[in-house]
Design an enzyme around this catalytic site. Structure first.
Site, short mmCIF file in Angstrom:
data_model
loop_
_atom_site.label_atom_id
_atom_site.label_comp_id
_atom_site.label_asym_id
_atom_site.label_seq_id
_atom_site.Cartn_x
_atom_site.Cartn_y
_atom_site.Cartn_z
N GLY A 72 0.81 -1.22 0.00
CA GLY A 72 0.00 0.00 0.00
C GLY A 72 0.84 1.27 0.00
O GLY A 72 0.53 2.25 -0.68
N THR A 73 1.92 1.25 0.76
CA THR A 73 2.77 2.45 0.87
C THR A 73 3.36 2.81 -0.49
O THR A 73 3.34 3.97 -0.90
CB THR A 73 3.89 2.20 1.89
OG1 THR A 73 3.29 1.88 3.15
CG2 THR A 73 4.78 3.42 2.05
N GLN A 180 -7.65 -0.06 3.55
CA GLN A 180 -8.53 -0.63 4.59
C GLN A 180 -9.87 -1.08 4.01
O GLN A 180 -10.48 -2.02 4.52
CB GLN A 180 -8.80 0.40 5.69
CG GLN A 180 -7.61 0.68 6.59
CD GLN A 180 -7.22 -0.48 7.47
OE1 GLN A 180 -8.03 -1.32 7.84
NE2 GLN A 180 -5.95 -0.56 7.81
N GLY A 201 -2.09 -6.51 0.10
CA GLY A 201 -2.46 -7.90 0.38
C GLY A 201 -2.66 -8.22 1.85
O GLY A 201 -3.61 -8.92 2.23
N HIS A 202 -1.78 -7.68 2.70
CA HIS A 202 -1.79 -8.15 4.08
C HIS A 202 -2.92 -7.56 4.93
O HIS A 202 -3.08 -7.93 6.09
CB HIS A 202 -0.43 -7.92 4.74
CG HIS A 202 -0.13 -6.51 5.13
ND1 HIS A 202 -0.20 -6.08 6.43
CD2 HIS A 202 0.27 -5.45 4.41
CE1 HIS A 202 0.14 -4.79 6.47
NE2 HIS A 202 0.42 -4.39 5.26
N CYS A 326 1.84 2.45 12.98
CA CYS A 326 2.96 3.28 12.55
C CYS A 326 3.27 4.38 13.56
O CYS A 326 4.37 4.89 13.60
CB CYS A 326 2.67 3.90 11.20
SG CYS A 326 1.84 2.78 10.09
#
Ligand SMILES: *Cc1c(COP(=O)(O)O)cnc(C)c1O
Length: 395
Positions: A72-73, A180, A201-202, A326
């Site tokens: 995602g990042t 999300q 994915g995670h 984070c």
């Protein structure tokens, strides 16, 4: 209780056994490089294509609009930096919100240093971006609106379709960080006028280190990672074949089970919320009562230090979070909770519980009972709480 009760699914999720099983042959049997020509490699290429098709279908996108990334990042960085660069001749203004993930916020700060101007929109008390403010923020130089589909801390779901309409009417690109939301609520890039969408994915019971960016056909984004010709020359590097296969499998399962998971999680979520609000004094629910992700619960307990609560929950085998993973380790309260108007001292007492489809009602009962005990204990040691009780009794 010996078993861990995992309530931090917004931080990451357990990889489903069926996903791991689907991935395994791509480590041992089909280990070829998809770019090679022999049979061993063509099976890999086929598997990557299949995963891409599954994902495209889940979003009502075309297969050649899905680009695999390392998560995602990376997708967020790519969408923002590459759009800024490609369209800088058209303008230098970007609109986002104050409650985005740091992958967006820190990228925006980087772009500001490079001469771009960024408007960070306020949100209402539930964390919803206000459409009137969005319209007012638009300038002739605005090239991109980036608003997350659902928030990772308080679960608030944004009016994505409305934002897409506003962006389209003003000829501005619309990116959404759907890390999300994807797999939890339905998304349709055509119906919602989404030009770019990030996912990972995670966060949906798939493997870590794999994500994608959906880029609508026609956008002229450059490659984010330069090298070979992979991903239609837009994201170089040998494909993470096991990761892509696992991601595809996780998406397939998420789509096939979405409705029943939503129903089950909403029931557990609301049960947990109701019990805590009823049985614990001086607590508030952060985010909207119903306009939130099916699996998200976020409380603020007055007179409590969130970190102490987390440590004591951990000792009782409950995995939770005070906000986003984070920011834990830093003493600053969550930027999301401050943006919805919580004072610092209340934002410090926050607790995020994010469910998965394997949680049970018994677990919710154990969690509520444990929270009650810990909150009582922590408050009994708090001078602030003592003063508060005294002042109440004088009235
Ligand atoms: C987790 C998360 C990300 C980052 O995704 P990674 O795959 O961990 O890099 C970005 N945005 C949101 C909203 C997230 O929840």
């Amino acid at each position: 209780m010996e078993k861990k009760i995992y309530l931090d699914n917004a931080a990451t999720t357990k990889t489903r056994p069926a996903v791991v099983e689907a991935m395994l042959p791509y480590f041992t049997e089909y280990y070829g490089n998809p770019s090679s020509v022999y049979e061993l490699a063509t099976q890999n290429k086929k598997a990557v294509d299949e995963a891409r098709n599954t994902i495209a279908k889940a979003l009502n996108a075309e297969s050649n609009e899905i680009y695999f990334t390392a998560g995602g990042t990376e997708s967020d960085n790519w969408a923002l930096k590459a759009t800024a660069e490609a369209y800088s001749d058209k303008g230098n203004h970007i609109i986002t919100s104050k409650i985005e993930h740091h992958a967006i916020l820190h990228t925006c700060e980087y772009l500001e240093k490079r001469g771009f101007e960024v408007t960070y929109l306020d949100v209402d008390e539930y964390g919803v971006v206000k459409m009137e403010e969005l319209k007012k923020a638009i300038r002739p130089t605005t090239i991109l609106i980036s608003i997350m589909a659902a928030n990772n801390e308080i679960g608030t779901i944004q009016p994505i379709k409305e934002i897409g309409e506003i962006a389209k009417a003003n000829n501005i690109f619309f990116h959404t960080d759907a890390v999300q939301a994807f797999g939890q609520v339905s998304l349709d890039v055509k119906d919602m006028n989404i030009d770019m969408l990030s996912a990972s994915g995670h966060k949906l019971n798939g493997p870590k280190g794999i994500g994608f960016l959906y880029i609508k056909k026609g956008l002229k984004l450059r490659s984010f990672v330069h090298g070979g010709a992979q991903e239609r020359q837009r994201r170089a590097g040998t494909e993470n074949v096991p990761g892509i296969v696992g991601f595809g499998k996780a998406v397939e399962i998420a789509m096939n089970t979405m409705e029943e998971r939503q129903k089950k999680e909403i029931e557990l979520r609301d049960y947990l919320i109701d019990r805590v609000l009823k049985e614990v004094p001086y607590v508030r629910l952060n985010g909207h009562r119903t306009g939130r992700l099916p699996n998200n619960v976020n409380f603020a307990f007055q007179f409590i230090e969130g970190e102490s609560l987390l440590i004591m929950l951990d000792m009782q085998n409950i995995c939770a979070s005070s906000g986003s993973a984070c920011t834990s380790g830093s003493l600053d309260p969550s930027h999301v909770l401050l943006a919805i108007g919580l004072p610092h001292e209340i934002a410090h007492g926050s607790l995020r519980l994010t469910l998965g489809d394997d949680n049970s009602k018994e677990e919710m009962d154990y969690v509520v009972d444990t929270i009650k005990e810990i909150v009582t204990k922590l408050r009994s040691m708090s001078p602030l709480y003592e003063d508060f009780v005294k002042s109440m009794s004088r009235q």
